[in-house]
Enzyme design. Structure first.
Site, PDB file in Angstrom:
ATOM      1  N   GLU A 198      22.319  30.224 -32.470  1.00 22.59           N
ATOM      2  CA  GLU A 198      21.904  31.571 -32.865  1.00 22.59           C
ATOM      3  C   GLU A 198      21.881  31.708 -34.382  1.00 22.59           C
ATOM      4  O   GLU A 198      20.911  32.193 -34.968  1.00 22.59           O
ATOM      5  CB  GLU A 198      22.867  32.594 -32.267  1.00 22.59           C
ATOM      6  CG  GLU A 198      22.542  34.034 -32.622  1.00 22.59           C
ATOM      7  CD  GLU A 198      21.178  34.420 -32.104  1.00 22.59           C
ATOM      8  OE1 GLU A 198      20.239  34.551 -32.918  1.00 22.59           O
ATOM      9  OE2 GLU A 198      21.035  34.571 -30.882  1.00 22.59           O
ATOM     10  N   ASP A 238      18.451  32.263 -36.664  1.00 20.02           N
ATOM     11  CA  ASP A 238      18.275  33.468 -37.477  1.00 20.02           C
ATOM     12  C   ASP A 238      17.991  33.137 -38.939  1.00 20.02           C
ATOM     13  O   ASP A 238      17.073  33.688 -39.551  1.00 20.02           O
ATOM     14  CB  ASP A 238      19.538  34.341 -37.389  1.00 20.02           C
ATOM     15  CG  ASP A 238      19.757  34.919 -36.003  1.00 20.02           C
ATOM     16  OD1 ASP A 238      18.809  34.937 -35.207  1.00 20.02           O
ATOM     17  OD2 ASP A 238      20.899  35.352 -35.725  1.00 20.02           O
ATOM     18  N   SER A 269      15.999  36.647 -29.823  1.00 17.69           N
ATOM     19  CA  SER A 269      16.773  36.352 -31.036  1.00 17.69           C
ATOM     20  C   SER A 269      15.885  35.880 -32.173  1.00 17.69           C
ATOM     21  O   SER A 269      16.207  36.073 -33.346  1.00 17.69           O
ATOM     22  CB  SER A 269      17.805  35.254 -30.756  1.00 17.69           C
ATOM     23  OG  SER A 269      18.968  35.786 -30.193  1.00 17.69           O
ATOM     24  N   ASP A 275      -2.320  44.035 -29.166  1.00 19.36           N
ATOM     25  CA  ASP A 275      -1.880  44.748 -27.973  1.00 19.36           C
ATOM     26  C   ASP A 275      -1.730  43.764 -26.811  1.00 19.36           C
ATOM     27  O   ASP A 275      -2.698  43.125 -26.408  1.00 19.36           O
ATOM     28  CB  ASP A 275      -2.904  45.835 -27.620  1.00 19.36           C
ATOM     29  CG  ASP A 275      -2.378  46.831 -26.606  1.00 19.36           C
ATOM     30  OD1 ASP A 275      -1.183  46.754 -26.268  1.00 19.36           O
ATOM     31  OD2 ASP A 275      -3.158  47.694 -26.164  1.00 19.36           O
ATOM     32  N   ILE A 276      -0.533  43.624 -26.289  1.00 17.86           N
ATOM     33  CA  ILE A 276      -0.273  42.697 -25.181  1.00 17.86           C
ATOM     34  C   ILE A 276      -0.487  43.446 -23.872  1.00 17.86           C
ATOM     35  O   ILE A 276       0.204  44.440 -23.607  1.00 17.86           O
ATOM     36  CB  ILE A 276       1.167  42.137 -25.244  1.00 17.86           C
ATOM     37  CG1 ILE A 276       1.540  41.727 -26.674  1.00 17.86           C
ATOM     38  CG2 ILE A 276       1.335  40.989 -24.264  1.00 17.86           C
ATOM     39  CD1 ILE A 276       0.641  40.705 -27.309  1.00 17.86           C
ATOM     40  N   GLY A 303       0.440  46.843 -20.593  1.00 19.00           N
ATOM     41  CA  GLY A 303      -0.829  47.556 -20.470  1.00 19.00           C
ATOM     42  C   GLY A 303      -1.257  48.035 -21.836  1.00 19.00           C
ATOM     43  O   GLY A 303      -0.553  47.819 -22.841  1.00 19.00           O
ATOM     44  N   GLY A 337      -1.706  49.947 -25.198  1.00 18.00           N
ATOM     45  CA  GLY A 337      -0.764  50.782 -25.931  1.00 18.00           C
ATOM     46  C   GLY A 337       0.667  50.333 -25.716  1.00 18.00           C
ATOM     47  O   GLY A 337       0.936  49.187 -25.346  1.00 18.00           O
ATOM     48  N   ASP A 392       4.224  49.622 -24.134  1.00 16.22           N
ATOM     49  CA  ASP A 392       4.758  49.362 -22.796  1.00 16.22           C
ATOM     50  C   ASP A 392       6.187  48.854 -22.928  1.00 16.22           C
ATOM     51  O   ASP A 392       6.623  48.447 -24.009  1.00 16.22           O
ATOM     52  CB  ASP A 392       3.881  48.366 -22.020  1.00 16.22           C
ATOM     53  CG  ASP A 392       3.691  47.042 -22.731  1.00 16.22           C
ATOM     54  OD1 ASP A 392       4.699  46.320 -22.903  1.00 16.22           O
ATOM     55  OD2 ASP A 392       2.555  46.715 -23.124  1.00 16.22           O
TER      56      ASP A 392
END
Length: 605
Positions: free
Chosen positions: A266, A270, A463, A502-503, A514, A516, A518
């Site tokens: 981690e 980072d 992460s 947009d995914i 969808g 916009g 989500d």
């Protein structure tokens, strides 16, 4: 003249007791009682007190859109600890034989640390402390509520540190190398490759002039550590300057690297992501124990660190809201609220266990669910240079490889800036804040190449997204010449939609992506060059900087370059002469029969 009789102040021990609101702690699951905590054992707690004056909020049409920005001087004058509250807590400590730890930042952090024996601590807060083992490790555990004298009610907001069991988990996932079966190899689409962090930044259109110079990125770590030699090797391999890194100890936490299977993964993820996507920034790593006390103290320390002065803070640790006490969430959120008022951006991983967050039913991860942080969800990215071939919700639960966290908070209400995002209704009244706000590459199968404890490996998880967005905040600060700070009102504005990828495919699994916002990927992944100009804080005058432009398409891979060099049989000067000869031959052929032209065409083909 008659002298008024002196009114005797009632001792705390003589006052009636009241349960501190939100302090109730559920019994520890799978815990085995060992013994009562030894009476002489030393215990240090952090007592969080109220502000002198509440922070003010920007309002539009009667709605609060985030804390009003203040300078550090203004914050110190108006919003530090209430002096009377501090005086009361110190008097309380003296009466119950508790030592007030010397801390010059106590007032500005609104945190008074008290140390005493377990016996005195239990008497002071009317709690019972016991030693219990959880998963084979012994911890100090307390259950039920904390009871305070009546006169402290309202002045004390939280008492943290009575219980020292782990509060959070790191949200990173190592990629598992598993060969496909013959059937899978034939039917399954090609798996996206892993990326160096700058390649991910390129896919997300980082500005060509991006560096984050002049900024410091703070990173909160609840365990693990880094090795300077590994970082030097890693950044050299990327041809990126090794960033100046400072380790800051909070509550006795230390940089303590051990092995690649620990929280070192981690810490290194980072640092390496943030340090390579904002290569001009400094990095300050705040190491703290993995407790509600350590977590909150680390954030308040980072926010009010006038020496390192981080303008962005990345957090990749968390746990289901249900695993936190209300007082701990309130105290930590208040620290993030202070950050927003001071123009500090806090980015937080949304979790790696899908819509359950590793618990029962639908859950969101905290502190990602705090309305004062930027919650970062995950995607699976397939990119070619600055072109995104495809990007979908990260969900590999079927393969036991995790999925992006996301959903609706049952603790924090719907923020005004999310009011038009069609956030689903919460399952409990009082909730409503949608998680996440934004997203980025997190699937370990399209993960990040990193180095940890002498090993090169591929790591994913949300992460990675938190330091990615912290790096973007640092770059934006450098580009704009001003701290972008609390960016949610800007990114949820209608005009910001075009600044995101947009995914729209995938789920986590209770919620589906969808158009916009989500509850899987939030607003989407960034088009950084388009987004940064929209983040300029209102009322500031950015210094003149070149207009950010999308990162140009990458040069061909090294292998292709080598092939081209091999196929070239002449040097540049000779090649130029050869072209002239070819041109004369072509002119001669032009005067011949049409069959000669066809031969030339065939030869060209």
């Amino acid at each position: 003249m008659a002298i008024s009789p002196k009114v005797k102040t009632q001792k705390f021990a003589e006052q009636s007791r009241v349960v501190l609101s939100g302090s109730e702690k559920a019994p520890a699951e799978n815990a085995i009682h060992v013994k009562a905590t030894p009476a002489k054992a030393k215990v240090t707690v952090s007592v969080i007190v109220k502000r002198k004056e509440p922070l003010k909020y920007n309002k539009r049409a009667g709605r609060a859109f985030g804390p009003v920005r203040v300078s550090r001087a203004e914050y110190k004058k108006h919003h530090t600890a209430d002096p009377d509250a501090l005086k009361q807590v110190k008097a309380f400590a003296r009466e119950f034989n508790l030592k007030v730890e010397d801390d010059p930042t106590a007032a500005i952090r609104r945190t008074v640390q008290l140390t005493g024996t377990a016996a005195d601590i239990q008497t002071a807060f009317e709690v019972e402390l016991n030693q219990k083992t959880i998963d084979g490790v012994e911890y100090r555990v307390r259950e039920g509520g904390i009871r305070l004298p009546q006169s402290l009610v309202g002045s004390v907001l939280a008492v943290l540190g009575l219980d020292n069991r782990p509060q959070a988990k790191p949200h990173f996932r190592m990629r598992r190398e598993e060969p496909k079966t013959a059937l899978q190899a034939a039917d399954a689409p090609a798996q996206p490759s892993s990326y160096n962090p700058p390649q991910v930044a390129q896919a997300y259109q980082w500005p060509a002039t991006a560096s984050g110079a002049g900024q410091t990125i703070g990173i909160i770590e609840l365990g693990g550590g880094y090795r300077a030699a590994d970082l030097k090797t890693y950044f050299q391999s990327l041809n990126v300057a090794n960033p100046p890194i400072t380790a800051v100890s909070v509550d006795g936490g230390k940089n303590a690297p051990s092995n690649a299977n620990s929280a070192d993964g981690e810490v290194m993820l980072d640092i390496e992501v943030a340090g390579s996507v904002a290569p001009g920034a400094k990095i300050a790593v705040y190491f703290t124990p993995n407790t509600d006390q350590g977590f909150t103290d680390a954030i308040t320390t980072a926010v009010h660190d006038a020496t390192n002065n981080p303008s962005a803070i990345s957090i990749s640790w968390g746990g289901p809201e249900s695993s936190w006490t209300a007082q701990a969430m309130t105290a930590l959120d208040a620290a993030c609220q202070s950050a927003a008022a001071l123009g500090i951006t806090i980015t937080v991983a949304a979790g790696d266990n899908g819509s359950t967050d590793g618990a029962t039913g639908k859950n969101v991860d905290f502190p990602a669910s705090s309305p004062h942080v930027l919650a970062c969800g995950g995607t699976e990215l397939n990119a070619n240079g600055s072109t995104i071939v495809s990007e979908v919700v990260w969900n590999e639960l079927a393969n036991n490889d995790g999925a992006t966290g996301g959903g609706v908070s049952n603790f924090f209400p719907l923020p005004s800036w999310q009011a038009n995002s069609n956030v689903p209704a919460p399952e409990q009244s009082g909730g409503g804040r949608g998680v996440p706000d934004v997203s980025g590459d997190a699937d370990p199968n399209s993960g990040y190449n990193i180095r940890v404890d002498g090993q090169n490996t591929v790591v994913g998880g949300t992460s990675a997204v938190a330091p990615l967005w912290a790096g973007l905040a640092a770059v934006a600060n450098q580009q704009l010449g001003a701290k972008v700070g609390f960016i949610q009102p800007a990114i949820y504005a209608a005009k910001a939609a075009a600044a995101f990828n947009d995914i729209t495919e995938g789920n986590n699994p209770a919620f589906s992506a969808g158009p916009g916002w989500d509850a899987c990927t939030g607003q989407g992944s960034p088009k950084a060059s388009a987004l940064i100009p929209l983040l300029a804080p209102v009322g500031t005058t950015p210094v003149p900087t070149p207009t950010p432009t999308p990162t140009p398409a990458p040069a061909p891979p090294p292998k292709k370059k080598k092939k081209k060099k091999k196929s070239a049989s002449v040097r540049p000067v000779e090649k130029k002469a050869a072209k002239k000869v070819a041109a004369r031959k072509s002119a001669n052929k032009a005067g011949k029969k049409g069959s000669g032209k066809k031969k030339g065409k065939n030869k060209k083909k």
